[in-house]
Design a protein around this motif. Structure first.
Motif: not given
Length: 405
Positions: A264-292
């Motif tokens: 919901l927070i992300m939907g309220a923001m205007t992110i000025r970054m190419p979407m493919q990079r946004q996806l890579a960052i989001a998936v990267g966070i998903v991958a890293i946060t599985t380790i804990p």
């Protein structure tokens, strides 16, 4: 500061199709588990319940993109009306077959016919795309839809099982079928927001799955769906091993809550970054946060690790659907979105199966290794696909690459 969610619902017809669509998508979560609850109580055989539910779920995963492909060619009303009515009739016959103890083969036949149920989440997103194509409001709309999907998955399954246990075996399926009937017909009746034929039936031929962006995003979300299901299975197994099985629902709820809020927070923001990079960052966070998750050995640490692990799930879904809208020809949009939704579903089924086997074979704590491995595969898929995901396809929602996307 204006509320971006209030802004998107000021569009003519938006409140109507969003409300109807929320109700129509309830069977997405209620039907598979509702079939299991109904048959396990009525017949006392979990293998039969699982087999009939799997028949429905897997057939729907295969048919939904084909139905959406027809929608792209002929329009929503012409395809959604007959398929929805067939699904409602089939669900009704399935409940009658269980109640009247009809032969087992009728359970499979009616479950197979019910799988003609269209993907309403894809239809809703197609309408949002029609309203806000090439506008920042579309990101907010997709964020709202991702949050709505999560609410359905959180509440729908629990409601379906709860009704069946508290009232009678068919109660969960009856509620699910009623939601499909009322919501589906109300959604179809709203012709004013239906995507125009110029955007749904153009000259593009072939299936959306042949589009490279659809292949990349769908494969990535198969792995993300695997993480999603693995977290649920492993949470149940670990809390049981810790002697606190009742804590599983709390842990799973925390997982979805984190994703819901961040989305919901992300939907309220205007992110000025190419979407493919946004996806890579989001998936990267998903991958890293599985380790804990591998080191959680108490209910409190498990709940915290699961909360952190879930924060990027909803942003991943939002960005994935946004990429499909911008990189796939408009004439294939609904089918493209449906393939991504199907990928999530396949990943969840795969994750539940693999995680269950790992837990049974190697112990409860080791189930999260499936999440770690799936996270690495999702990230690898998106990183390797960056060049393809950056290309604008002729006839897609965006005429040219936009840095603000």
């Amino acid at each position: 500061m204006p509320n971006p969610y209030a802004e998107i619902f000021r569009a003519p017809g938006a409140k109507g199709f969003a409300a109807a669509g929320f109700l129509a998508r309830m069977p997405m979560a209620m039907a598979p588990i509702g079939i299991v609850a109904m048959l396990s109580q009525a017949h006392g055989e979990y293998w039969l319940a699982g087999a009939v539910s799997a028949t429905y779920a897997l057939t729907n995963a295969l048919l939904a993109p084909q139905i959406s492909r027809l929608v792209d060619r002929a329009g929503q009303t012409r395809i959604l009306l007959p398929t929805t009515l067939i699904a409602v009739a089939a669900f009704s016959l399935l409940m009658l077959a269980v109640n009247q103890n009809w032969p087992v083969w009728t359970l499979y036949v009616t479950a197979f016919a019910a799988a003609l149920m269209p993907s309403f989440p894809a239809m809703i997103r197609a309408r949002w795309s029609e309203l806000f194509r090439d506008r920042p409001e579309l990101n907010t709309a997709f964020a709202f839809e991702s949050a709505a999907d999560e609410l359905v998955y959180i509440a729908g399954a629990s409601l379906s099982v709860g009704l069946s246990v508290a009232l009678f075996p068919e109660a969960g399926m009856l509620a699910s079928t009623a939601a499909l009937t009322v919501g589906g017909l109300a959604f179809i009746a709203q012709r004013g927001t239906e995507p125009t034929r110029s955007n749904t039936g153009g000259h593009t031929t072939g299936s959306a799955i042949r589009q490279r962006p659809v292949q990349i995003v769908t494969l990535a979300l198969v792995f993300v769906g695997t993480i999603f299901a693995t977290a649920e299975v492993s949470a149940v197994a670990i809390t049981e091993a810790l002697g606190e099985p009742g804590a599983a629902s709390l842990v799973i709820g925390v997982y979805a809550a984190g994703s819901f809020v961040v989305g919901l927070i992300m939907g309220a923001m205007t992110i000025r970054m190419p979407m493919q990079r946004q996806l890579a960052i989001a998936v990267g966070i998903v991958a890293i946060t599985t380790i804990p998750l591998l080191f959680a050995d108490t209910v409190v640490s498990l709940a915290f690790a699961v909360f952190v692990s879930g924060i990027a799930i909803s942003p991943t879904f939002i960005t994935a659907f946004g990429l499909i809208e911008r990189r796939v020809p408009a004439a294939l949009l609904t089918e493209g979105i449906t393939w991504v939704i199907t990928g999530i579903g396949i990943g969840m089924a795969l994750g539940a199966f693999v995680a269950g086997w790992v837990v049974d074979t190697f112990g409860a704590q080791n189930g999260f290794w499936v999440s770690v491995f799936a996270g690495f595969l999702a990230l690898t898929t998106v990183v390797l696909g960056q060049q393809q995901l950056s290309r604008t396809i002729p006839g897609s929602g965006s005429p040219s690459p936009q840095p603000a996307q």
